[in-house]
Design a protein around this motif. Structure first.
Motif, mmCIF file in Angstrom:
data_model
loop_
_atom_site.group_PDB
_atom_site.id
_atom_site.type_symbol
_atom_site.label_atom_id
_atom_site.label_comp_id
_atom_site.label_asym_id
_atom_site.label_seq_id
_atom_site.Cartn_x
_atom_site.Cartn_y
_atom_site.Cartn_z
ATOM 1 N N ASP A 27 0.911 -1.288 0.077
ATOM 2 C CA ASP A 27 0.148 -0.073 0.058
ATOM 3 C C ASP A 27 0.821 1.165 0.009
ATOM 4 O O ASP A 27 1.266 1.678 1.180
ATOM 5 N N ARG A 30 -0.371 4.564 1.840
ATOM 6 C CA ARG A 30 -0.259 4.662 3.368
ATOM 7 C C ARG A 30 1.096 4.539 3.608
ATOM 8 O O ARG A 30 1.311 5.684 4.659
ATOM 9 N N TYR A 186 5.090 -2.969 4.584
ATOM 10 C CA TYR A 186 5.689 -2.490 3.269
ATOM 11 C C TYR A 186 7.137 -2.839 3.147
ATOM 12 O O TYR A 186 7.532 -3.131 2.058
#
Length: 231
Positions: A27, A30, A186
């Motif tokens: 993502d 984000r 991430y």
């Protein structure tokens, strides 16, 4: 070259996030956003309140100059390889080595005996100057790192005489919990992709380190760059 959000980034490498993000399924909205200036300044102040010097600069080029200026001529240097620092050109600066640094990593890679190489790697975390990227910075000032074996994180808490950390402002997140989630959600998927390409195997997080408060004055510096760098 633009990254996945359309923003310019400094000299992406083969294994920059922009080249890994599609297969990693992360993502980016984000976890790879640059906060507003007020948040950046507030975070820098919070980091400094924990006895970590912050050098806030606008560009990767300025960040590279700041790092080079922090390391004296002839100093012993161990570079814990970092996508952020490669993007800003530190790997090239270390190869050119205009200040005559003693490159600990070169000593390690030149050693053919596996046991001796492992011993050197263990000693390298206590180098005079250890350089590393970071994985996340909480707005409350904690600096968070993670890796598989601890070969980079081991220098952070105490071992290195001087610790120089480098980060883009895209690593800033609201809380420590968010910082740890950024590592898992991430950084790890992207590093896993890199490891598959480079080593033919995946990766995992074996160690987390959180710099909460530094006791030794002047030991830790964070070069914080107002760009989207690394992952």
């Amino acid at each position: 070259m633009a990254d996945v959000t359309g923003q310019q980034m400094a000299k992406p490498t083969e294994y920059s996030a922009v080249n890994l993000v599609k297969d990693a399924g992360v993502d980016t909205e984000r976890w790879n956003r640059v906060p507003d200036e007020a948040t950046i300044k507030r975070t820098a102040e919070a980091v400094e309140s924990r006895n970590i010097r912050v050098i806030l600069v606008d560009t990767a080029e300025e960040g590279l100059r700041a790092v080079i200026d922090l390391i004296p001529e002839g100093a012993e240097v161990m570079y814990g390889s970092s996508t952020t620092m490669n993007e800003m050109g530190f790997d090239r600066a270390l190869k050119e080595n205009r200040k005559g640094w003693r490159d600990y990593h070169a000593v390690i890679t030149a050693e053919n005996d596996e046991k001796k190489r492992h011993a050197l790697r263990r000693k390298s975390v206590a180098a005079d100057y250890f350089l590393s990227g970071v994985q996340a910075i909480a707005e409350s000032g904690e600096v968070v790192g993670c890796d598989k074996t601890g070969s980079r994180m081991g220098a952070w808490p105490h071992a290195a005489a001087h610790l120089i950390l480098v980060s883009g402002t895209n690593k800033i997140v609201p809380t420590v919990d968010d910082a740890l989630r950024r590592c898992r959600e991430y950084c790890l998927p992207l590093e896993n992709q890199r490891a598959q390409h480079v080593y033919g195997m995946g990766s995992y997080i074996g160690k987390h380190v959180i710099l909460d408060k530094e006791d030794a004055d002047g030991r830790v510096s964070l070069v914080l760059i107002r760009e989207r760098l690394g992952y």
